[in-house]
Design an enzyme around this catalytic site. Structure first.
Site, PDB file in Angstrom:
ATOM      1  N   GLU A 158       3.441 -12.479   5.345  1.00  0.00           N
ATOM      2  CA  GLU A 158       4.053 -13.209   4.222  1.00  0.00           C
ATOM      3  C   GLU A 158       3.652 -14.694   4.264  1.00  0.00           C
ATOM      4  O   GLU A 158       3.542 -15.346   3.235  1.00  0.00           O
ATOM      5  CB  GLU A 158       5.581 -13.082   4.261  1.00  0.00           C
ATOM      6  CG  GLU A 158       6.099 -11.684   3.916  1.00  0.00           C
ATOM      7  CD  GLU A 158       5.923 -11.297   2.452  1.00  0.00           C
ATOM      8  OE1 GLU A 158       6.333 -12.076   1.582  1.00  0.00           O
ATOM      9  OE2 GLU A 158       5.366 -10.214   2.179  1.00  0.00           O
TER      10      GLU A 158
ATOM     11  N   ASP B 295       7.676  -3.398  -3.400  1.00  0.00           N
ATOM     12  CA  ASP B 295       7.660  -3.692  -1.959  1.00  0.00           C
ATOM     13  C   ASP B 295       8.528  -4.927  -1.740  1.00  0.00           C
ATOM     14  O   ASP B 295       8.782  -5.696  -2.678  1.00  0.00           O
ATOM     15  CB  ASP B 295       6.220  -3.959  -1.481  1.00  0.00           C
ATOM     16  CG  ASP B 295       6.162  -4.234   0.019  1.00  0.00           C
ATOM     17  OD1 ASP B 295       6.828  -3.509   0.787  1.00  0.00           O
ATOM     18  OD2 ASP B 295       5.473  -5.184   0.433  1.00  0.00           O
ATOM     19  N   SER B 296       8.913  -5.124  -0.481  1.00  0.00           N
ATOM     20  CA  SER B 296       9.673  -6.332  -0.177  1.00  0.00           C
ATOM     21  C   SER B 296       8.818  -7.585  -0.390  1.00  0.00           C
ATOM     22  O   SER B 296       9.365  -8.664  -0.561  1.00  0.00           O
ATOM     23  CB  SER B 296      10.179  -6.282   1.262  1.00  0.00           C
ATOM     24  OG  SER B 296       9.075  -6.178   2.137  1.00  0.00           O
TER      25      SER B 296
ATOM     26  N   CYS C  84       6.833   0.661   0.446  1.00  0.00           N
ATOM     27  CA  CYS C  84       7.433  -0.043   1.572  1.00  0.00           C
ATOM     28  C   CYS C  84       8.093   1.011   2.456  1.00  0.00           C
ATOM     29  O   CYS C  84       8.934   1.777   1.978  1.00  0.00           O
ATOM     30  CB  CYS C  84       8.464  -1.038   1.051  1.00  0.00           C
ATOM     31  SG  CYS C  84       9.349  -1.905   2.351  1.00  0.00           S
ATOM     32  N   ASN C  85       7.670   1.045   3.699  1.00  0.00           N
ATOM     33  CA  ASN C  85       8.215   2.055   4.610  1.00  0.00           C
ATOM     34  C   ASN C  85       9.697   1.815   4.887  1.00  0.00           C
ATOM     35  O   ASN C  85      10.489   2.748   4.965  1.00  0.00           O
ATOM     36  CB  ASN C  85       7.455   2.025   5.938  1.00  0.00           C
ATOM     37  CG  ASN C  85       6.020   2.479   5.776  1.00  0.00           C
ATOM     38  OD1 ASN C  85       5.701   3.618   6.054  1.00  0.00           O
ATOM     39  ND2 ASN C  85       5.148   1.593   5.324  1.00  0.00           N
ATOM     40  N   THR C  86      10.064   0.542   5.024  1.00  0.00           N
ATOM     41  CA  THR C  86      11.445   0.201   5.355  1.00  0.00           C
ATOM     42  C   THR C  86      12.390   0.691   4.255  1.00  0.00           C
ATOM     43  O   THR C  86      13.423   1.304   4.519  1.00  0.00           O
ATOM     44  CB  THR C  86      11.571  -1.330   5.522  1.00  0.00           C
ATOM     45  OG1 THR C  86      10.595  -1.744   6.477  1.00  0.00           O
ATOM     46  CG2 THR C  86      12.937  -1.735   5.978  1.00  0.00           C
TER      47      THR C  86
ATOM     48  N   TYR D 283      12.496  -7.409   4.895  1.00  0.00           N
ATOM     49  CA  TYR D 283      13.656  -6.528   4.858  1.00  0.00           C
ATOM     50  C   TYR D 283      13.921  -5.888   6.229  1.00  0.00           C
ATOM     51  O   TYR D 283      14.989  -5.324   6.447  1.00  0.00           O
ATOM     52  CB  TYR D 283      13.394  -5.361   3.890  1.00  0.00           C
ATOM     53  CG  TYR D 283      13.595  -5.633   2.412  1.00  0.00           C
ATOM     54  CD1 TYR D 283      13.723  -6.915   1.891  1.00  0.00           C
ATOM     55  CD2 TYR D 283      13.640  -4.564   1.518  1.00  0.00           C
ATOM     56  CE1 TYR D 283      13.889  -7.123   0.535  1.00  0.00           C
ATOM     57  CE2 TYR D 283      13.818  -4.752   0.159  1.00  0.00           C
ATOM     58  CZ  TYR D 283      13.936  -6.035  -0.335  1.00  0.00           C
ATOM     59  OH  TYR D 283      14.102  -6.220  -1.680  1.00  0.00           O
ATOM     60  N   GLY D 284      12.893  -5.923   7.073  1.00  0.00           N
ATOM     61  CA  GLY D 284      12.889  -5.093   8.285  1.00  0.00           C
ATOM     62  C   GLY D 284      14.031  -5.314   9.254  1.00  0.00           C
ATOM     63  O   GLY D 284      14.325  -4.439  10.056  1.00  0.00           O
TER      64      GLY D 284
ATOM     65  N   CYS E 146       4.106   0.488   8.063  1.00  0.00           N
ATOM     66  CA  CYS E 146       4.570  -0.685   7.320  1.00  0.00           C
ATOM     67  C   CYS E 146       3.397  -1.141   6.472  1.00  0.00           C
ATOM     68  O   CYS E 146       2.281  -1.295   6.991  1.00  0.00           O
ATOM     69  CB  CYS E 146       4.987  -1.794   8.291  1.00  0.00           C
ATOM     70  SG  CYS E 146       5.380  -3.345   7.447  1.00  0.00           S
ATOM     71  N   THR E 147       3.626  -1.321   5.187  1.00  0.00           N
ATOM     72  CA  THR E 147       2.498  -1.651   4.310  1.00  0.00           C
ATOM     73  C   THR E 147       1.850  -2.979   4.695  1.00  0.00           C
ATOM     74  O   THR E 147       0.652  -3.166   4.492  1.00  0.00           O
ATOM     75  CB  THR E 147       2.949  -1.687   2.836  1.00  0.00           C
ATOM     76  OG1 THR E 147       4.127  -2.501   2.728  1.00  0.00           O
ATOM     77  CG2 THR E 147       3.243  -0.303   2.326  1.00  0.00           C
ATOM     78  N   HIS E 148       2.631  -3.882   5.252  1.00  0.00           N
ATOM     79  CA  HIS E 148       2.052  -5.170   5.646  1.00  0.00           C
ATOM     80  C   HIS E 148       1.027  -5.026   6.772  1.00  0.00           C
ATOM     81  O   HIS E 148       0.169  -5.896   6.936  1.00  0.00           O
ATOM     82  CB  HIS E 148       3.155  -6.122   6.121  1.00  0.00           C
ATOM     83  CG  HIS E 148       4.001  -6.686   5.020  1.00  0.00           C
ATOM     84  ND1 HIS E 148       4.880  -5.929   4.289  1.00  0.00           N
ATOM     85  CD2 HIS E 148       4.115  -7.958   4.544  1.00  0.00           C
ATOM     86  CE1 HIS E 148       5.501  -6.703   3.406  1.00  0.00           C
ATOM     87  NE2 HIS E 148       5.052  -7.937   3.535  1.00  0.00           N
TER      88      HIS E 148
HETATM   89  N1  DGL Z   1       6.133  -3.649   3.658  1.00  0.00           N
HETATM   90  C1  DGL Z   1       7.370  -3.310   4.306  1.00  0.00           C
HETATM   91  C2  DGL Z   1       7.252  -1.965   5.030  1.00  0.00           C
HETATM   92  O1  DGL Z   1       6.362  -1.207   4.693  1.00  0.00           O
HETATM   93  C3  DGL Z   1       7.827  -4.474   5.127  1.00  0.00           C
HETATM   94  C4  DGL Z   1       9.273  -4.500   5.276  1.00  0.00           C
HETATM   95  C5  DGL Z   1       9.859  -5.878   5.511  1.00  0.00           C
HETATM   96  O2  DGL Z   1       9.995  -6.601   4.540  1.00  0.00           O
HETATM   97  O3  DGL Z   1      10.228  -6.143   6.659  1.00  0.00           O
HETATM   98  O4  DGL Z   1       8.029  -1.626   5.876  1.00  0.00           O
END
Ligand code: DGL
Length: 294
Positions: free
Chosen positions: A154, A6-7, A69-71, A38-39, A186-188
């Site tokens: 984060e 993941d990011s 991570c979805n992104t 990363y988004g 988004c996992t977050h």
């Molecule tokens: N956990 C990432 C997701 O699922 C977050 C992406 C990010 O770092 O912006 O999209």
């Protein structure tokens, strides 16, 4: 060995549920915290960072990687699967999370109206719209980007009052829409699960990343048992991998069904103390991570 990437911290929620569902495997979790979020990055940059993470994990004994991570799943998975893996890592695989979440959402929704929350990049990619309508072309998709939520997680700010108001501003445009299912794309966002559920007064079914992905991965491993197994080199570590292993700190699960000790390795490109504190909160267990460079 299974790699989970993941990011940043968001994938820990996915890691927790995968390990709960499949405790007998070895895992490396890699969070690119130094470069998160990363988004808002371009697709090219997201691809480049993801390729570096994939290289790292495959050269450290993983034979299967979950992009938790979805992104990354939206912006890098297809290109990796089509243009990179077949030539560089034949026989290894990388899985994303957008299709499994879409399958679960499509079979959950009764009125075929599904909302998706995601990073700017995930929403711009339209990946959920495409996957959901592949499941059923009658599905209506309402998408909402929530760009600031990842940074709040984060920075461990997800419970503060100001983050509540940021969240409510993102959710407000969805009030009055007729969806019965909402994907946390988004996992977050798992860390906002209860606030989101309460905002919609528990009237919508929330599709979480963690348990949904764990369930789908369990099915996948049953169909492809070789991917989750230990490779020859992980049974008899040698060379660079063995040396690195000696330096990694591992987390005993305490829940093993046999005496064999399982590897739980945590790597971050960011501050490892900060990672350990966050991981304790998200996993409910003490871990010691190692800082690496990608
Ligand atoms: N956990 C990432 C997701 O699922 C977050 C992406 C990010 O770092 O912006 O999209």
């Amino acid at each position: 060995m299974i790699g989970i990437f993941d990011s940043g911290f968001g994938g820990l929620a996915v890691f927790r549920e995968i390990v709960r569902a499949l405790p007998k495997y070895d895992y490396i979790y890699l969070g690119d915290n130094a470069r998160a979020p990363y988004g808002d990055l371009s697709q090219d940059v997201i691809y480049q960072y993801t390729q570096q993470a994939v290289d790292y994990l495959f050269t450290h004994d993983c034979n299967l990687i979950i992009l938790a991570c979805n992104t990354v799943s939206a912006e890098a998975l297809r290109k990796l699967q089509q243009e990179y893996l077949p030539f560089k890592y034949p026989g290894k695989n990388v899985l994303g999370i957008i299709r499994p979440l879409s399958e679960i959402a499509a079979s959950t929704s009764k009125n075929k109206n599904i909302a998706v929350l995601g990073t700017q990049s995930t929403i711009n990619s339209n990946a959920y719209q495409v996957e959901l309508q592949e499941q059923d072309k009658n599905i209506q998709v309402i998408q909402q980007a929530c760009p600031l939520l990842v940074s709040l997680v984060e920075d461990s700010q997800e419970k503060t009052e100001s983050s509540q108001s940021v969240l409510h501003n993102y959710l407000a445009p969805l009030v009055g829409e007729n969806f019965d299912t909402l994907i946390l794309g988004c996992t977050h966002y798992s860390f906002f699960h209860d606030q989101i559920e309460n905002f919609f007064k528990k009237r919508v079914k929330i599709i979480e990343n963690g348990q949904s992905i764990a369930k789908k991965l369990t099915d996948y491993i049953k169909r492809h048992p070789a991917f989750g197994s230990r490779s020859a080199s992980s049974l008899r570590p040698s060379g660079e991998v063995a040396q690195a292993r000696g330096e990694f700190s591992t987390m005993p699960t305490g829940r093993q069904e046999n005496a064999e000790s399982k590897q739980r390795v945590f790597l971050t490109t960011g501050d490892s103390k900060k990672f350990d504190q966050a991981a304790k909160k998200f996993l409910g267990q003490t871990i010691i991570s190692q800082k690496i460079k990608l």
